[in-house]
Design an enzyme around this catalytic site. Structure first.
Site, PDB file in Angstrom:
ATOM      1  N   CYS A   1       0.827  -1.209   0.000  1.00  0.00           N
ATOM      2  CA  CYS A   1       0.000   0.000   0.000  1.00  0.00           C
ATOM      3  C   CYS A   1       0.861   1.258   0.000  1.00  0.00           C
ATOM      4  O   CYS A   1       1.368   1.670   1.043  1.00  0.00           O
ATOM      5  CB  CYS A   1      -0.932  -0.019   1.215  1.00  0.00           C
TER       6      CYS A   1
ATOM      7  N   CYS B   1      -0.498   4.146   2.099  1.00  0.00           N
ATOM      8  CA  CYS B   1      -0.371   3.986   3.558  1.00  0.00           C
ATOM      9  C   CYS B   1       1.092   4.140   3.974  1.00  0.00           C
ATOM     10  O   CYS B   1       1.397   4.818   4.938  1.00  0.00           O
ATOM     11  CB  CYS B   1      -0.817   2.605   4.023  1.00  0.00           C
ATOM     12  N   ASP B   2       1.996   3.471   3.261  1.00  0.00           N
ATOM     13  CA  ASP B   2       3.382   3.353   3.736  1.00  0.00           C
ATOM     14  C   ASP B   2       4.380   4.228   2.997  1.00  0.00           C
ATOM     15  O   ASP B   2       5.513   4.388   3.453  1.00  0.00           O
ATOM     16  CB  ASP B   2       3.851   1.891   3.609  1.00  0.00           C
TER      17      ASP B   2
HETATM   18  C1  LIG Z   1      -5.084   0.697  -0.816  1.00  0.00           C
HETATM   19  C2  LIG Z   1      -6.322   0.864  -1.628  1.00  0.00           C
HETATM   20  C3  LIG Z   1      -6.812   2.132  -1.847  1.00  0.00           C
HETATM   21  C4  LIG Z   1      -7.971   2.300  -2.603  1.00  0.00           C
HETATM   22  N1  LIG Z   1      -8.409   3.573  -2.806  1.00  0.00           N
HETATM   23  C5  LIG Z   1      -9.547   3.750  -3.499  1.00  0.00           C
HETATM   24  C6  LIG Z   1     -10.045   5.080  -3.695  1.00  0.00           C
HETATM   25  O1  LIG Z   1      -9.429   6.058  -3.285  1.00  0.00           O
HETATM   26  N2  LIG Z   1     -11.224   5.196  -4.352  1.00  0.00           N
HETATM   27  C7  LIG Z   1     -11.924   4.130  -4.856  1.00  0.00           C
HETATM   28  O2  LIG Z   1     -13.004   4.318  -5.402  1.00  0.00           O
HETATM   29  N3  LIG Z   1     -11.459   2.877  -4.697  1.00  0.00           N
HETATM   30  C8  LIG Z   1     -10.291   2.665  -4.049  1.00  0.00           C
HETATM   31  N4  LIG Z   1      -9.799   1.402  -3.905  1.00  0.00           N
HETATM   32  C9  LIG Z   1     -10.574   0.286  -4.492  1.00  0.00           C
HETATM   33  C10 LIG Z   1     -11.747  -0.042  -3.573  1.00  0.00           C
HETATM   34  O3  LIG Z   1     -11.271  -0.149  -2.247  1.00  0.00           O
HETATM   35  C11 LIG Z   1     -12.463  -1.311  -4.013  1.00  0.00           C
HETATM   36  O4  LIG Z   1     -12.903  -1.176  -5.342  1.00  0.00           O
HETATM   37  C12 LIG Z   1     -13.664  -1.573  -3.104  1.00  0.00           C
HETATM   38  O5  LIG Z   1     -13.254  -1.716  -1.763  1.00  0.00           O
HETATM   39  C13 LIG Z   1     -14.427  -2.818  -3.520  1.00  0.00           C
HETATM   40  O6  LIG Z   1     -15.457  -3.002  -2.608  1.00  0.00           O
HETATM   41  P1  LIG Z   1     -16.116  -4.432  -2.335  1.00  0.00           P
HETATM   42  O7  LIG Z   1     -17.166  -4.203  -1.307  1.00  0.00           O
HETATM   43  O8  LIG Z   1     -16.469  -5.058  -3.617  1.00  0.00           O
HETATM   44  O9  LIG Z   1     -14.944  -5.347  -1.756  1.00  0.00           O
HETATM   45  P2  LIG Z   1     -13.903  -5.188  -0.570  1.00  0.00           P
HETATM   46  O10 LIG Z   1     -13.678  -3.772  -0.255  1.00  0.00           O
HETATM   47  O11 LIG Z   1     -12.756  -6.037  -0.968  1.00  0.00           O
HETATM   48  O12 LIG Z   1     -14.637  -5.832   0.679  1.00  0.00           O
HETATM   49  C14 LIG Z   1     -14.798  -7.213   0.780  1.00  0.00           C
HETATM   50  C15 LIG Z   1     -15.497  -7.538   2.082  1.00  0.00           C
HETATM   51  O13 LIG Z   1     -15.756  -8.934   2.135  1.00  0.00           O
HETATM   52  C16 LIG Z   1     -15.215  -9.488   3.323  1.00  0.00           C
HETATM   53  N5  LIG Z   1     -14.855 -10.872   3.004  1.00  0.00           N
HETATM   54  C17 LIG Z   1     -13.922 -11.326   2.151  1.00  0.00           C
HETATM   55  N6  LIG Z   1     -13.957 -12.672   2.083  1.00  0.00           N
HETATM   56  C18 LIG Z   1     -14.955 -13.055   2.911  1.00  0.00           C
HETATM   57  C19 LIG Z   1     -15.501 -14.320   3.276  1.00  0.00           C
HETATM   58  N7  LIG Z   1     -15.048 -15.465   2.774  1.00  0.00           N
HETATM   59  N8  LIG Z   1     -16.506 -14.340   4.168  1.00  0.00           N
HETATM   60  C20 LIG Z   1     -16.998 -13.197   4.702  1.00  0.00           C
HETATM   61  N9  LIG Z   1     -16.522 -11.972   4.376  1.00  0.00           N
HETATM   62  C21 LIG Z   1     -15.531 -11.915   3.503  1.00  0.00           C
HETATM   63  C22 LIG Z   1     -14.068  -8.560   3.689  1.00  0.00           C
HETATM   64  O14 LIG Z   1     -13.803  -8.656   5.077  1.00  0.00           O
HETATM   65  C23 LIG Z   1     -14.700  -7.204   3.330  1.00  0.00           C
HETATM   66  O15 LIG Z   1     -15.582  -6.787   4.334  1.00  0.00           O
HETATM   67  C24 LIG Z   1      -8.644   1.191  -3.157  1.00  0.00           C
HETATM   68  C25 LIG Z   1      -8.142  -0.087  -2.943  1.00  0.00           C
HETATM   69  C26 LIG Z   1      -6.995  -0.264  -2.189  1.00  0.00           C
HETATM   70  C27 LIG Z   1      -6.455  -1.640  -1.982  1.00  0.00           C
END
Ligand SMILES: Cc1cc2nc3c(=O)[nH]c(=O)nc-3n(C[C@H](O)[C@H](O)[C@H](O)COP(=O)(O)OP(=O)(O)OC[C@H]3O[C@@H](n4cnc5c(N)ncnc54)[C@H](O)[C@@H]3O)c2cc1C
Length: 307
Positions: free
Chosen positions: A134, A137-138
């Site tokens: 990240c 973050c870092d």
């Molecule tokens: C460092 C970083 C910075 C980012 N910055 C941005 C930004 O500035 N703007 C932007 O729009 N996007 C950003 N993104 C992208 C964005 O974070 C993702 O597109 C978004 O989080 C996707 O959302 P999601 O709910 O699909 O999945 P995720 O955010 O991946 O959430 C998945 C969820 O499922 C849970 N989970 C996983 N496996 C299981 C399981 N087997 N059983 C139960 N729960 C489970 C996890 O705990 C989590 O709660 C960033 C990504 C990263 C890594």
């Protein structure tokens, strides 16, 4: 039996939870944590309606929103992973890491994705001691130092662009001769005097004592090895969808993402929808994940009430 099981608590799962509760669907949301991938981010600047918010505050606001609406309609099971999903009579059953089971007529898979880990020797040992996933973050910790970015896609170049603001030098390494990133980004980033790229090489070993001091790379053709003297190794080699529990249940693509119909987020199996980064959606963003989950919830509601 519940109406709906929501797997995940990122932007997609949280949005689904709020919509499900407001629609009075009896639901259970199972997630390892609430917030999702960008929780680690210093500042999210494109969450619509909010100029800038830290990842931690965004996670808190998602949690607060769920709490405000959940009442007695939405049960949240936090700190558990879904390990198994199966079809049962009249619906589906999810089994969690602690062995608890939950049943529902419909399922929304919103389990997101995790970063691909660097498999080079020493990468595990030096994680958080110079090896990081990240930049936002870092990155600032490496101000004035030499760092390397592993990965030649858009994420690799965006990471390099962030780091070049304060690192002494940034070297980006990529295993192929051509970058996957968009040419405009590549050209812009490589134009910086403190930035260079090495193509046709793979990372072999992270070296160091307490902290990283170098990365040994190998030329894929000549097998010649070189040590890059760096104190930071930033890994951007892609993500893997968190869909192991869905294998054999719904249709996945070649990298394990759930194949969905973009009109309504429906999967190949009646009664199961998916949204966010765990799907074959082209773009991965918080707003898209939340929006796709909302789309799914509208369709789930119609399905449950008209079936
Ligand atoms: C460092 C970083 C910075 C980012 N910055 C941005 C930004 O500035 N703007 C932007 O729009 N996007 C950003 N993104 C992208 C964005 O974070 C993702 O597109 C978004 O989080 C996707 O959302 P999601 O709910 O699909 O999945 P995720 O955010 O991946 O959430 C998945 C969820 O499922 C849970 N989970 C996983 N496996 C299981 C399981 N087997 N059983 C139960 N729960 C489970 C996890 O705990 C989590 O709660 C960033 C990504 C990263 C890594």
């Amino acid at each position: 039996m519940n109406d709906l099981i929501i797997i995940g608590g990122g932007p997609a799962g949280s949005a689904a939870g709020v919509y499900a509760a407001r629609k009075y669907l009896k639901s259970v949301l199972i997630a390892e944590e609430i917030g999702g991938q960008s929780t680690v981010s210093d500042g999210v600047e494109n969450w619509i309606g909010t100029v800038k918010i830290s990842g931690a505050d965004l996670a808190k606001s998602l949690k607060d929103h769920l709490e405000a609406y959940k009442a007695d309609k939405l049960e949240t099971v936090i700190g558990e992973r879904v390990e198994k999903l199966e079809k049962i009579d009249g619906g589906f059953q999810a089994t969690t890491s602690s062995g608890k089971t939950y049943q529902a007529k419909a399922v929304l898979i919103a389990s997101g994705a995790s970063r691909k880990k660097l498999l080079a020797k020493g990468a595990d040992t030096f994680e958080h001691k110079g090896v990081t996933y990240c930049a936002s973050c870092d990155g600032p910790i490496f101000a004035g130092q030499d760092v390397v970015v592993v990965g030649g896609g858009n994420a690799g170049f965006e990471t390099a662009a962030q780091l070049i603001a304060y690192a002494k030098s940034v070297t980006l390494i990529h295993k192929r001769a051509h970058f996957k990133a968009e040419p405009i980004t590549v050209n812009k980033v490589l134009a910086h005097p403190n930035m260079k790229a090495i193509t046709g090489v793979v990372p072999l070993e992270v070296t160091g004592d307490k902290f990283v001091t170098g990365l040994i790379i190998e030329n894929v053709e000549t097998k010649e090895q070189t040590t890059l003297p760096v104190s930071g190794v930033f890994v951007e080699i892609g993500v893997v969808p968190n869909t192991h529990f869905a294998k054999g249940v719904v249709e996945l693509d070649e990298v394990g993402r759930v194949i969905t119909d973009p009109k309504n987020q429906h999967t190949s199996v009646e009664g199961i929808w998916a949204a966010g980064d765990c799907t074959d959606e082209l773009y991965h963003q918080n707003n898209i994940a939340a929006g796709d989950a909302v789309k799914a919830l509208e369709d789930i509601y119609v399905h449950l009430k008209t079936k």
